[in-house]
Write a protein that holds these residues in place. Structure first.
Motif, mmCIF file in Angstrom:
data_model
loop_
_atom_site.group_PDB
_atom_site.id
_atom_site.type_symbol
_atom_site.label_atom_id
_atom_site.label_comp_id
_atom_site.label_asym_id
_atom_site.label_seq_id
_atom_site.Cartn_x
_atom_site.Cartn_y
_atom_site.Cartn_z
ATOM 1 N N LEU A 341 0.950 -1.210 -0.002
ATOM 2 C CA LEU A 341 0.026 0.048 -0.065
ATOM 3 C C LEU A 341 0.943 1.173 -0.007
ATOM 4 O O LEU A 341 0.424 2.257 -0.563
ATOM 5 C CB LEU A 341 -0.903 0.074 1.178
ATOM 6 C CG LEU A 341 -2.070 -1.083 0.911
ATOM 7 C CD1 LEU A 341 -2.817 -1.173 2.408
ATOM 8 C CD2 LEU A 341 -3.152 -0.632 -0.021
ATOM 9 N N ASP A 345 1.125 3.679 -3.719
ATOM 10 C CA ASP A 345 0.037 4.820 -3.370
ATOM 11 C C ASP A 345 -1.262 4.168 -3.016
ATOM 12 O O ASP A 345 -2.379 4.958 -3.519
ATOM 13 C CB ASP A 345 -0.182 5.672 -4.702
ATOM 14 C CG ASP A 345 1.203 6.274 -5.105
ATOM 15 O OD1 ASP A 345 1.872 6.479 -4.186
ATOM 16 O OD2 ASP A 345 1.648 6.526 -6.346
ATOM 17 N N PHE A 346 -1.255 3.061 -2.060
ATOM 18 C CA PHE A 346 -2.433 2.794 -1.414
ATOM 19 C C PHE A 346 -3.507 2.065 -2.501
ATOM 20 O O PHE A 346 -4.704 2.172 -2.173
ATOM 21 C CB PHE A 346 -3.045 3.953 -0.572
ATOM 22 C CG PHE A 346 -1.955 4.504 0.402
ATOM 23 C CD1 PHE A 346 -1.873 3.988 1.408
ATOM 24 C CD2 PHE A 346 -1.557 5.783 -0.203
ATOM 25 C CE1 PHE A 346 -0.637 4.271 2.316
ATOM 26 C CE2 PHE A 346 -0.451 6.290 0.936
ATOM 27 C CZ PHE A 346 -0.389 5.636 1.934
ATOM 28 N N GLU A 347 -3.027 1.631 -3.469
ATOM 29 C CA GLU A 347 -4.095 0.889 -4.164
ATOM 30 C C GLU A 347 -3.109 -0.332 -4.652
ATOM 31 O O GLU A 347 -1.702 -0.183 -5.377
ATOM 32 C CB GLU A 347 -3.996 1.562 -5.805
ATOM 33 C CG GLU A 347 -5.325 2.409 -5.494
ATOM 34 C CD GLU A 347 -5.811 3.121 -6.737
ATOM 35 O OE1 GLU A 347 -6.916 3.811 -6.880
ATOM 36 O OE2 GLU A 347 -5.304 2.778 -7.737
ATOM 37 N N LEU A 373 -9.750 -2.577 3.587
ATOM 38 C CA LEU A 373 -9.595 -1.917 2.036
ATOM 39 C C LEU A 373 -10.905 -2.003 1.497
ATOM 40 O O LEU A 373 -11.795 -2.681 1.629
ATOM 41 C CB LEU A 373 -8.444 -2.576 1.434
ATOM 42 C CG LEU A 373 -7.049 -2.834 2.130
ATOM 43 C CD1 LEU A 373 -6.373 -3.536 1.282
ATOM 44 C CD2 LEU A 373 -6.826 -1.395 2.530
ATOM 45 N N LYS A 374 -11.132 -0.997 0.574
ATOM 46 C CA LYS A 374 -12.223 -1.035 -0.580
ATOM 47 C C LYS A 374 -12.005 -2.018 -1.512
ATOM 48 O O LYS A 374 -10.873 -1.851 -2.212
ATOM 49 C CB LYS A 374 -12.456 0.345 -0.850
ATOM 50 C CG LYS A 374 -13.653 0.351 -1.866
ATOM 51 C CD LYS A 374 -13.817 2.040 -2.239
ATOM 52 C CE LYS A 374 -14.956 2.062 -3.205
ATOM 53 N NZ LYS A 374 -15.130 3.481 -3.800
ATOM 54 N N LEU A 392 -9.044 -5.296 -7.049
ATOM 55 C CA LEU A 392 -8.108 -4.098 -6.542
ATOM 56 C C LEU A 392 -8.551 -3.871 -5.148
ATOM 57 O O LEU A 392 -9.687 -3.567 -4.874
ATOM 58 C CB LEU A 392 -8.486 -3.147 -7.613
ATOM 59 C CG LEU A 392 -7.670 -1.582 -7.294
ATOM 60 C CD1 LEU A 392 -6.125 -1.894 -7.850
ATOM 61 C CD2 LEU A 392 -8.144 -0.273 -8.168
ATOM 62 N N THR A 394 -8.213 -0.793 -2.073
ATOM 63 C CA THR A 394 -7.889 0.532 -2.092
ATOM 64 C C THR A 394 -8.024 1.041 -0.727
ATOM 65 O O THR A 394 -8.890 0.646 0.140
ATOM 66 C CB THR A 394 -8.565 1.352 -2.854
ATOM 67 O OG1 THR A 394 -8.461 1.002 -4.335
ATOM 68 C CG2 THR A 394 -8.142 2.934 -2.995
ATOM 69 N N VAL A 396 -8.933 3.753 1.818
ATOM 70 C CA VAL A 396 -9.606 5.063 1.733
ATOM 71 C C VAL A 396 -10.152 5.109 3.278
ATOM 72 O O VAL A 396 -10.153 4.335 4.108
ATOM 73 C CB VAL A 396 -10.946 4.895 0.926
ATOM 74 C CG1 VAL A 396 -10.334 4.956 -0.653
ATOM 75 C CG2 VAL A 396 -11.933 3.733 1.147
#
Length: 415
Positions: A341, A345-347, A373-374, A392, A394, A396
């Protein structure tokens, strides 16, 4: 010349007679002459189950004792072994050998009657009360104090049990059984997650502070990575192709192909990728040897951290060994995901990470959801020029919360 002795098997044993050996459950008889023994045998000689049943009774001036060779109170050793008693005649040096049978003599309180067959269960339940009565009548002061203390504790335990049951009923009545079950499930899930998730700050103001970089790689470890990470700089296409053929991590190879040109950013990324690559290697191991990683230049403090955080010590063949069980592999996956992450860049492409760790998609999504994570989808160009869908993950803010009870129910149905 020493006199010789011979032994003779007593002929009367063939008629079903045998010697009796008794032992008293609550002590020893000092003067056996003051004990009157009576021997009883079952009169039903035609029944094969009853014809060998025997009862021995012993009367003393204080108590009566009874022992039998059948039922719950009998000694099981009579069925497993065969005992003999030898009687030596010193004048003739001849020994007569008799069959022997053991009896355990239990005290019988005045007023009690012998229990019939089928009542052994009741007799077992009341045996504690019989012993307590004996202590009250003939016990020492110390035994009587212990009996009184035990009875008080029993009363206190029953009172506490009633109070707890009443309090539980009040809580269920106020909050509701459904809400309580949900709270228990959430508590259990949180406890399980805390075992393998990296330190998390759900109230952080920025994504970088949720899973702090220093909690994944300490400053001392980051400094020690400076020298070994240099091997990942300036790799040619041939080097990357060779690493691919050797089965290196897909995620690490993909990131090595797009290193930043800024020297400081590049140095930071290769240190993280070197550490991440060793997490992949560690997860594929079953047992960690004492010299693991030393030949490849792994810093000592990182090796110590790996053994402490991602292995379990076992004792086998007189040696302490470090093993990587399934639970620790899940922890390695969570730490690798948290580190990715920061790198991405946290994806994070969860499908690539899943393939590197050789996990099922459900297990990978379970870890990602536990980390808040999303979950989304992304189309990726695969080999052969075809497009395929990847999961994926992410990070957030605020963190995603999933219904753990529903997730468990789905997994149970699928299994």
């Amino acid at each position: 010349m020493a006199a010789s002795s011979v032994w003779k098997y007593c002929e009367e044993e063939q008629a079903g007679k045998s010697a009796l050996i008794v032992q008293f459950s609550n002590g020893q008889i000092k003067n056996t002459e003051q004990v009157d023994f009576t021997f009883y045998k079952n009169a039903d000689t035609s029944n094969p189950r009853k014809k060998n049943r025997r009862i021995v009774a012993a009367d003393t001036d204080r108590l009566c004792y009874v022992g039998n060779n059948y039922g719950a109170g009998s000694l099981k050793c009579n069925n497993l072994c065969k005992y003999y008693v030898g009687v030596l005649d010193k004048k003739t040096n001849r020994m007569e050998v008799h069959n022997a049978e053991l009896f355990s003599m239990q005290p019988v309180l005045p007023g009690e009657t012998l229990k019939e067959e089928g009542a052994s269960e009741i007799q077992d339940k009341s045996y504690r009360e019989k012993v307590d009565s004996l202590i009250e009548a003939f016990g020492t002061n110390k035994q009587k104090r212990a009996l009184s203390s035990r009875r008080l504790n029993q009363v206190g335990s029953e009172t506490l049990h009633k109070a707890v049951a009443k309090a539980a009923d009040n809580i269920i009545e106020k909050k509701g059984l459904k809400a309580l079950v949900q709270d228990v499930v959430q508590t259990e899930t949180q406890a399980e997650n805390d075992l393998y998730l990296p330190p998390c700050n759900p109230g952080a103001e920025t994504p970088a502070d949720v899973y702090a970089f220093d909690s994944l790689i300490s400053p001392a470890q980051y400094k020690a990575l400076e020298t070994p990470a240099q091997t990942l700089k300036g790799l040619s296409e041939e080097d990357i192709q060779k690493m691919t053929q050797e089965g290196s991590s897909l995620v690490v190879l993909k990131e090595l192909q797009c290193l930043p040109k800024d020297p400081e950013a590049q140095d930071h990324k290769v240190r993280c990728l070197w550490y991440l690559n060793w997490l992949f290697k560690l997860s594929s191991q079953r047992r960690i040897g004492p010299k693991y990683g030393s030949e490849e230049g792994m810093p000592r403090n990182i090796m110590t951290s790996f053994l402490k955080n991602f292995t379990v010590e076992t004792f086998n063949d007189g040696q302490i060994r470090n093993m990587v069980p399934a639970s620790m592999k899940t922890k390695i996956v969570a730490y690798a995901l948290a580190l990715l992450l920061h790198i991405r860049d946290f994806e994070v492409d969860l499908t690539l990470l899943q393939r590197d760790f050789r996990l099922t998609e459900n297990k990978m999504l379970e870890v990602a959801k536990a980390m808040g994570l999303k979950i989304g989808k992304i189309s990726v160009l695969a080999s052969g020029g075809l497009m395929e869908d990847h999961k994926l993950g992410t990070l957030v803010l605020p963190l995603m919360k999933y219904d753990q009870r529903m997730e468990r129910r789905k997994r149970k149905k699928m299994s």
